[in-house]
Design an enzyme around this catalytic site. Structure first.
Site, PDB file in Angstrom:
ATOM      1  CG  HIS A   1      -7.035   8.825   0.396  1.00 62.93           C
ATOM      2  ND1 HIS A   1      -5.743   8.663  -0.073  1.00 62.93           N
ATOM      3  CD2 HIS A   1      -7.525   7.575   0.543  1.00 62.93           C
ATOM      4  CE1 HIS A   1      -5.483   7.383  -0.228  1.00 62.93           C
ATOM      5  NE2 HIS A   1      -6.539   6.686   0.144  1.00 62.93           N
TER       6      HIS A   1
ATOM      7  CG  ASP B   1       2.738  17.270  22.796  1.00 61.29           C
ATOM      8  OD1 ASP B   1       1.517  17.531  22.801  1.00 61.29           O
ATOM      9  OD2 ASP B   1       3.272  16.498  23.605  1.00 61.29           O
TER      10      ASP B   1
ATOM     11  CE  LYS C   1      -3.681   7.072   2.930  1.00 60.33           C
ATOM     12  NZ  LYS C   1      -4.879   6.408   3.145  1.00 60.33           N
TER      13      LYS C   1
ATOM     14  CG  HIS D   1      -1.995   0.958   1.275  1.00 63.99           C
ATOM     15  ND1 HIS D   1      -2.081   1.946   2.226  1.00 63.99           N
ATOM     16  CD2 HIS D   1      -3.066   1.142   0.472  1.00 63.99           C
ATOM     17  CE1 HIS D   1      -3.153   2.687   2.017  1.00 63.99           C
ATOM     18  NE2 HIS D   1      -3.771   2.228   0.961  1.00 63.99           N
TER      19      HIS D   1
ATOM     20  CE  LYS E   1      -1.392   4.978  -1.473  1.00 59.30           C
ATOM     21  NZ  LYS E   1      -2.049   4.269  -0.377  1.00 59.30           N
TER      22      LYS E   1
ATOM     23  CG  ASP F   1      18.668  11.850 -10.324  1.00 61.27           C
ATOM     24  OD1 ASP F   1      18.615  10.769 -10.937  1.00 61.27           O
ATOM     25  OD2 ASP F   1      18.623  12.959 -10.881  1.00 61.27           O
TER      26      ASP F   1
END
Length: 493
Positions: free
Chosen positions: A410, A417, A412, A214, A216, A221
């Site tokens: 969507h 703090d 996440k 899952h 991404k 380089d």
């Protein structure tokens, strides 16, 4: 005939009992064990099939050997990467040491961090970085769609491959089930190395269909890296149609009518030596799918630090079902437990594991300002219904729950703090913490934490508090029953 039916029935129940014994001997969480046992016993045939596809636990397997991990990290990365005078502030050391000890996720200085909150920001910058690539491009994506945007990115990669740049792409086989094989074959014909992650071919990989990559992640380089929640697909720019299929779960939205839901997501771009951590994650995945050990100084180029006025530290943490412990979940529990002032979390699905939920409720009880932001209009009906009782329980525990109303959220991310922040591919649910191959960036220091906190507050400003939705707080009996049944299945999702 009656005797044959009796024999078949006996054989079936023997298989059922043996399957349940297999579940019990796996010693997983009691709630998950009971859920699987009930499904196997009360849903004839289908229960066993579901368990074979989605229930077999691979956490105790070593899909990548320790020797190969050493080759890809300790003997490779450490041979090319050296950070002079790297000091770890004592306030961050417990979390940093946790990730180092569990998965050898080393901390690195970060030169610069860009935060993108929409596809309109992210994809133009990505295409620009691809165009400037001189040595290699590494892409690790759950979904690489064959649509106008996917074809645009593919054309950019083909142009660089023709110019002599090494291009490697990992795509998840299940995440890209609806993409024609000819799309990836065309990339291969143009000199791009393209490999699927855990291809599902019956019956050899039947039990692996539940364990998906899952992540991404993009590295260019060895000097520029991306990580976050966006795949390569047009919907991350234009949004999704109401009633469209879910990117994550393959279910349909409860929303009816026409028009698009704007897609709200978060992607982070980092530069400097911190990219070495993302590179290591990709090269381990590449060895897993291609069984090719890739190392060398050009994959870990030495880049001089810009030495920002407030030095930033970052760890790239990868978790997977074959690792001994769920590292990202452990990190969440550790950070939440150490919080003193506030914790802000954005997630599209709120199906927390017991350790994470207990830590959140304990923090709220101790006076910490705990806030959860989820989408009001979800793309996964079953996950939405399963999460509603969790949200009410969180609200009752003093956690401030808000529902994003400006589109489909969507994103996440977590901020604690103004000191620690995380952004990546992990949702706050069972699947991300226990079943998927995930990757998150953890930042230490005020600069990034304050920026992500502002992202959260901007999103919260376009949300509605759960307390203002009486239908969600006090649902009718049959609605509560459906929610409770969906929650019972949450550990299996």
């Amino acid at each position: 005939m009656h005797g044959l039916n009796l024999i078949l029935a006996i054989i079936y129940y023997v298989v059922v009992v043996l399957t349940i014994v297999h579940v019990v001997l796996d010693n997983r969480q009691p709630a998950k064990t009971m859920a699987w046992a009930l499904v196997i016993w009360f849903v004839p045939v289908i229960g066993i099939v579901l368990y074979l596809f989605f229930g077999v636990n691979t956490r105790k397997e070593r899909l990548v050997s320790q020797r190969s991990l050493d080759e890809l990290s300790k003997r490779s990365m450490l041979g090319f990467v050296e950070q002079q005078n790297l000091e770890i502030p004592k306030d961050y050391r417990p979390v940093i040491d946790l990730f180092v000890n569990q998965s050898f996720s080393l901390p690195f200085r970060v030169d610069h961090v860009d935060i993108f909150t929409s596809g309109y920001q992210f994809f133009p910058q990505l295409l620009s970085d691809i165009g400037n690539a001189r040595n290699h491009i590494h892409i690790d994506m759950y979904i690489f769609e064959e649509d106008p945007l996917g074809n645009l990115v593919a054309d950019a990669l083909i142009a660089k491959a023709r110019a002599g740049v090494e291009v490697r792409v990992i795509y998840d086989d299940v995440g890209c089930w609806n993409v024609r094989h000819s799309f990836y074959e065309h990339l291969r014909e143009e000199g791009i190395e393209v490999v699927p992650f855990l291809p599902v071919r019956f019956p050899s990989f039947t039990s692996k269909v539940n364990y998906r990559n899952h992540r991404k992640l993009i590295v260019i380089d060895g000097a520029t890296g991306y990580m976050g929640g966006m795949n390569i697909a047009l919907r991350y720019v234009k949004g999704i149609e109401r009633g469209a299929r879910s990117e994550e779960r393959g279910t349909r939205s409860e929303e009816r009518g026409t028009g698009c839901l704007p897609w709200r997501d978060t992607m982070v771009r980092v530069t400097g030596m911190a990219v070495c951590a993302l590179q290591r994650t990709f090269l381990i995945d590449w060895y897993f799918v291609d069984r090719t050990l890739i190392n060398g100084r050009r994959y870990y180029p030495i880049t001089p630090s810009l030495q920002p006025t407030q030095p930033m530290l970052m760890q790239a943490v990868a978790s997977s079902p074959d690792s001994p412990q769920p590292e990202i979940m452990q990190g969440y529990v550790s950070i939440i437990s150490q919080a003193r002032h506030f914790i802000y979390i954005e997630t599209p699905y709120f199906l927390p594991t017991e350790p994470v939920f207990f830590a959140l409720k304990t923090a709220a009880a101790a006076g910490v300002d705990v806030r959860i932001l989820i989408p009001r209009q979800n793309d996964a009906r079953f996950a939405d219904w399963a999460g509603r009782s969790y949200l009410r329980e969180a609200n009752d525990a003093g956690i401030r729950v808000s529902l994003y109303t400006a589109g489909f959220l969507h994103s996440k991310l977590m901020v604690c703090d103004d000191a620690i922040a995380s952004c990546g591919s992990s949702n706050l649910d069972f699947r991300s913490f226990e079943n998927n191959f995930e990757a998150n960036l953890f930042f230490y220091g005020q600069e990034v934490a304050q920026r992500l906190r502002q992202v959260y507050l901007d999103d919260e400003a376009t949300s509605v508090p759960l307390q203002k939705l009486p239908g969600r707080l006090r649902p009718k009996f049959f609605v509560r029953l459906l929610e409770s049944l969906a929650r019972l299945m949450a550990p299996l999702m």
